[in-house]
Design a protein around this motif. Sequence first.
Motif, PDB file in Angstrom:
ATOM      1  N   MET A  18      52.260  61.629  54.897  1.00  9.66           N
ATOM      2  CA  MET A  18      53.534  60.932  54.687  1.00  9.66           C
ATOM      3  C   MET A  18      53.407  59.454  55.025  1.00  9.66           C
ATOM      4  N   ASN A  19      52.678  59.129  56.109  1.00  7.26           N
ATOM      5  CA  ASN A  19      52.482  57.727  56.476  1.00  7.26           C
ATOM      6  C   ASN A  19      51.641  56.994  55.440  1.00  7.26           C
ATOM      7  N   GLU A  20      50.657  57.675  54.851  1.00  9.66           N
ATOM      8  CA  GLU A  20      49.871  57.055  53.780  1.00  9.66           C
ATOM      9  C   GLU A  20      50.751  56.770  52.565  1.00  9.66           C
ATOM     10  N   GLY A  25      55.267  53.501  49.134  1.00  7.03           N
ATOM     11  CA  GLY A  25      56.703  53.693  49.028  1.00  7.03           C
ATOM     12  C   GLY A  25      57.182  53.784  47.592  1.00  7.03           C
ATOM     13  N   SER A  26      58.434  54.127  47.430  1.00  4.33           N
ATOM     14  CA  SER A  26      59.045  54.247  46.106  1.00  4.33           C
ATOM     15  C   SER A  26      59.464  52.879  45.583  1.00  4.33           C
ATOM     16  N   THR A  27      59.530  52.779  44.279  1.00  5.07           N
ATOM     17  CA  THR A  27      60.017  51.572  43.602  1.00  5.07           C
ATOM     18  C   THR A  27      60.980  52.003  42.509  1.00  5.07           C
ATOM     19  N   ASP A  28      61.456  51.040  41.748  1.00  4.62           N
ATOM     20  CA  ASP A  28      62.309  51.384  40.618  1.00  4.62           C
ATOM     21  C   ASP A  28      61.543  52.160  39.557  1.00  4.62           C
ATOM     22  N   ASP A  29      60.215  51.981  39.535  1.00  5.76           N
ATOM     23  CA  ASP A  29      59.391  52.628  38.505  1.00  5.76           C
ATOM     24  C   ASP A  29      58.689  53.888  39.002  1.00  5.76           C
ATOM     25  N   VAL A  30      58.515  53.990  40.312  1.00  6.39           N
ATOM     26  CA  VAL A  30      57.786  55.124  40.870  1.00  6.39           C
ATOM     27  C   VAL A  30      58.587  55.710  42.033  1.00  6.39           C
ATOM     28  N   GLU A  31      58.958  56.963  41.909  1.00  8.21           N
ATOM     29  CA  GLU A  31      59.675  57.646  42.982  1.00  8.21           C
ATOM     30  C   GLU A  31      58.729  58.618  43.678  1.00  8.21           C
ATOM     31  N   THR A  52      62.290  72.671  57.825  1.00  9.67           N
ATOM     32  CA  THR A  52      61.821  72.135  56.552  1.00  9.67           C
ATOM     33  C   THR A  52      62.768  71.018  56.121  1.00  9.67           C
ATOM     34  N   ARG A  53      62.194  69.855  55.715  1.00  9.85           N
ATOM     35  CA  ARG A  53      63.029  68.691  55.379  1.00  9.85           C
ATOM     36  C   ARG A  53      62.518  68.015  54.105  1.00  9.85           C
ATOM     37  N   ARG A  54      63.463  67.329  53.464  1.00  5.55           N
ATOM     38  CA  ARG A  54      63.124  66.555  52.265  1.00  5.55           C
ATOM     39  C   ARG A  54      63.344  65.067  52.557  1.00  5.55           C
ATOM     40  N   TYR A  55      62.401  64.286  52.041  1.00  2.00           N
ATOM     41  CA  TYR A  55      62.450  62.836  52.247  1.00  2.00           C
ATOM     42  C   TYR A  55      62.280  62.111  50.921  1.00  2.00           C
ATOM     43  N   HIS A  56      62.965  60.969  50.822  1.00  2.95           N
ATOM     44  CA  HIS A  56      62.678  59.989  49.775  1.00  2.95           C
ATOM     45  C   HIS A  56      61.810  58.928  50.439  1.00  2.95           C
ATOM     46  N   ILE A  57      60.568  58.770  49.963  1.00  6.23           N
ATOM     47  CA  ILE A  57      59.599  57.910  50.644  1.00  6.23           C
ATOM     48  C   ILE A  57      59.905  56.444  50.365  1.00  6.23           C
ATOM     49  N   THR A  58      60.059  55.699  51.451  1.00  7.62           N
ATOM     50  CA  THR A  58      60.265  54.253  51.362  1.00  7.62           C
ATOM     51  C   THR A  58      59.078  53.552  51.995  1.00  7.62           C
ATOM     52  N   CYS A 186      41.390  62.892  50.269  1.00  9.12           N
ATOM     53  CA  CYS A 186      42.223  62.287  49.226  1.00  9.12           C
ATOM     54  C   CYS A 186      42.854  61.004  49.777  1.00  9.12           C
ATOM     55  N   GLN A 187      42.670  59.910  49.047  1.00  9.49           N
ATOM     56  CA  GLN A 187      43.162  58.602  49.500  1.00  9.49           C
ATOM     57  C   GLN A 187      44.567  58.370  48.940  1.00  9.49           C
ATOM     58  N   TYR A 188      45.556  58.899  49.640  1.00 11.07           N
ATOM     59  CA  TYR A 188      46.941  58.845  49.155  1.00 11.07           C
ATOM     60  C   TYR A 188      47.450  57.413  49.024  1.00 11.07           C
ATOM     61  N   ALA A 189      47.178  56.587  49.997  1.00 15.18           N
ATOM     62  CA  ALA A 189      47.669  55.204  49.944  1.00 15.18           C
ATOM     63  C   ALA A 189      47.088  54.469  48.743  1.00 15.18           C
ATOM     64  N   ASP A 190      45.804  54.757  48.432  1.00 13.45           N
ATOM     65  CA  ASP A 190      45.163  54.078  47.305  1.00 13.45           C
ATOM     66  C   ASP A 190      45.844  54.419  45.984  1.00 13.45           C
ATOM     67  N   PHE A 191      45.990  55.724  45.682  1.00  7.35           N
ATOM     68  CA  PHE A 191      46.549  56.043  44.363  1.00  7.35           C
ATOM     69  C   PHE A 191      48.053  55.792  44.308  1.00  7.35           C
ATOM     70  N   ALA A 192      48.745  55.886  45.464  1.00 12.92           N
ATOM     71  CA  ALA A 192      50.179  55.567  45.453  1.00 12.92           C
ATOM     72  C   ALA A 192      50.393  54.096  45.172  1.00 12.92           C
ATOM     73  N   ASN A 193      49.576  53.238  45.782  1.00 13.23           N
ATOM     74  CA  ASN A 193      49.678  51.808  45.507  1.00 13.23           C
ATOM     75  C   ASN A 193      49.243  51.489  44.082  1.00 13.23           C
ATOM     76  N   ARG A 194      48.269  52.243  43.567  1.00 10.09           N
ATOM     77  CA  ARG A 194      47.855  52.075  42.177  1.00 10.09           C
ATOM     78  C   ARG A 194      49.022  52.322  41.234  1.00 10.09           C
ATOM     79  N   LEU A 195      49.758  53.390  41.497  1.00  5.30           N
ATOM     80  CA  LEU A 195      50.937  53.689  40.682  1.00  5.30           C
ATOM     81  C   LEU A 195      52.035  52.640  40.901  1.00  5.30           C
ATOM     82  N   ARG A 196      52.185  52.166  42.131  1.00  5.56           N
ATOM     83  CA  ARG A 196      53.190  51.140  42.422  1.00  5.56           C
ATOM     84  C   ARG A 196      52.900  49.865  41.613  1.00  5.56           C
TER      85      ARG A 196
END
Length: 610
Positions: A18-20, A25-31, A52-58, A186-196
Amino acid sequence: MAYLCGDNNLEGACIDIMNELEQAGSTDDVEIVVQLDRISDWDSSNGDWTDTRRYHITRDTDSDRTIRSTLISQLGELNMGAEATLTNFVEWSIDNYPAEKYMLILYDHGGGWEGICYDSDPTPNDRLDLIELRSSMQDIRAHMGRNMDVVLMDACLMGMTEVAYALRGTADYLISSEETSVTGDCQYADFANRLRNYPSTTPESISDRIVDQWDLWSEGYGTVSAIRIYYVDNFVVPRADDLANILNVRFADYGQEIRDAWEDTEKFTGNSDYADLRDFAGEINQRITDSEINNRANQLIDLISANYAIVNERHGTNHPDAYGLSVYFPEETIRTQYAYTDFAADTEWDDFLENFINFGTPPDVQITDPFLGEMRNTRLTVGWQGRDVDSQSVTYKIYLSTNGGSSWYYLESVTYQESSSWKQHYEYYYTYSYPESDNCRVRIYAEDDTGLTTSVQSGMFTIDRTSPTVTLTKPQVGRIYINDRELSTATLATSSGLTIIVGSITLKASADDDRSGVDYVEFQAEGLLGNRYLSDDTFPYSCVWSPDMSGLEIGSFTISATAFDRAGNSCTRSLSNVMVFPTTASFVNSPYYSAEAMKEYNDTLNGGSA
């Protein structure tokens, strides 16, 4: 959509993921949305909650482990290993955060074809098996109206043909590892930023990127691949079925070569029952020269490549022959649940596994007749159950020993078609040519059509061809019996050569057998209108016969006693010319009536002696 199953010892890893994701974080183009389930006693950070909880990642670029994303809902304790829980989360995400492209991340322990997303509470060790996963993905596809673009399984051993096939028609790309994976691969921060930064990135492109950035444990044991599910469904699985089919047909010719190919095929430390499918096809080609087999193996090799089923693949130095798709390939035992996978049901792979596991197994024989301690006479029945799991026919050679197995008489050779199921067989032999003995054994030597043999022996039994002796002691010739009393007045009976029985009588016999012992004595009263059989298995041997009043048991009879020993031998002694009368009245009205005998009988009733 990240489905993070932390209701186990991976709770801390879920917090890190989750921290990665918060690094982008989410943007207007990527949730980015997450459903996280936690457990007590593993990670106490972030309030140590356990539901159990649900989050919108910021976005949160701080380096600490604090979750700062927006909490959407607290759901209580859910079973993340339940089909409905996954389906509900994904459909909720689609409804509340609609997008042009979707990626589903499943993070937890993985078992390959056995399942993913293990949950400890409320149902210990529950998981999504492939049947539940496929059902959930079919419901999600119906809800979306199209396939999921990418499914990322960050879990051990999920890079399997069986797993990709279970996703057919519901997802386009699968990212997974053939080997055990480690948190941080798995490098979550890398591919999340790639999508961002590049929100128009195609599903294939982001799948390719994730594979390139995967940490392979410092180039050691790790593996990862991005798989085109359409090609697995329409090309790889049919060709794997073709290869399994021809190997099944030719197993009798190439069983050892197939076994050797398996020995050298790339396997994985997380589960040595999982082997690389393409490497197996290559090992087959190195050992077998058969155009049909080679053509089918080559087709499979070509399909598990970057041009077809594999978008990208990486492997560490300890897995040089990993190509991106493993398959279930146990050495000794097929797990029962495997039959319920779609891959096993739709192909001949499970049949091939049966042949592979049973290769080199000799025929199995169990003697069912004779038993230990049994007695046999002039006829010897030999019974046995036979089966052979990797052959079609078995030849049985049958032997008899009369000295406990020191030497053997050959009886016969017979051949039967066998299978993996037990079949019962019987053969029959006469023993006149062999000595009587208390130390007999039967031996069966079985050889299948591959030359493998088995030899089994029965327990010790007795061959006894000597008949017992028997004497009919009651009734005796020339005597008169009224209601079981033997009368001394026998003038009529003696002079006419008859034995007369009036009313009930106790039939008696003496019997003896020096070898196997007397089993029982059977008495028979044979008349013109019917027979009566009585028996006794206890010394002294006797039975009470009460002639029937119906008229069927009246008149002339032959009475016999037959002794049977425990080997089945018998001896009979008979008494003929026996006149039987069910009642004294029927005797009085007959031509054989003796007033003298009746008087003696009546006297005994009044206190005299017979």
